[in-house]
Design a protein around this motif. Structure first.
Motif, short mmCIF file in Angstrom:
data_model
loop_
_atom_site.label_atom_id
_atom_site.label_comp_id
_atom_site.label_asym_id
_atom_site.label_seq_id
_atom_site.Cartn_x
_atom_site.Cartn_y
_atom_site.Cartn_z
N ASP A 14 17.26 -19.48 -27.61
CA ASP A 14 16.63 -18.42 -26.84
C ASP A 14 17.38 -17.12 -27.15
N GLY A 24 10.93 -23.79 -20.11
CA GLY A 24 10.93 -23.87 -21.57
C GLY A 24 11.87 -24.95 -22.08
N TYR A 72 7.55 -21.39 -25.14
CA TYR A 72 7.87 -20.31 -26.07
C TYR A 72 6.65 -19.94 -26.91
N ASP A 75 7.14 -18.14 -33.31
CA ASP A 75 7.95 -17.20 -34.07
C ASP A 75 7.37 -17.15 -35.48
N LEU A 93 14.65 -16.67 -30.33
CA LEU A 93 13.32 -16.25 -29.89
C LEU A 93 13.39 -15.38 -28.66
#
Length: 93
Positions: A14, A24, A72, A75, A93
């Motif tokens: 994270d 998450g 999430y 990405d 992320l």
């Protein structure tokens, strides 16, 4: 003789806390290993957001998330991984 390079190690983190927040999780994200833009393998992160690739023949490789872990967003960054000695890639992320 084909030269091989050491495996890449990828750790998903994270961007704010390094560990998962709220509902998450860092486990279950699927990443693709690409050689010259062509998908050659997929790997899934473990409970620590980590995976280690097998050894590949030397070349220009990239790592990109295919599907994110729960909680999430995807990405879309393409991370280069060359044919160097063992390399660790941290993805925040």
């Amino acid at each position: 003789q084909a030269y091989r390079y050491r495996p890449a190690q990828v750790t998903k983190q994270d961007s704010e806390t390094a560990s998962a927040q709220g509902d998450g999780t860092l486990s279950g994200a699927v990443y693709g290993i690409y050689r010259n833009g062509e998908l050659v393998d997929t790997y899934t992160t473990d409970e620590n957001g980590y995976f280690k690739t097998k050894e590949y023949v030397c070349g220009n490789y990239t790592v990109q998330e295919i599907s994110p872990s729960e909680g999430y967003l995807l990405d879309e960054t393409v991370y280069p991984v060359g044919a160097e000695t063992e390399k660790t890639v941290s993805i925040s992320l």
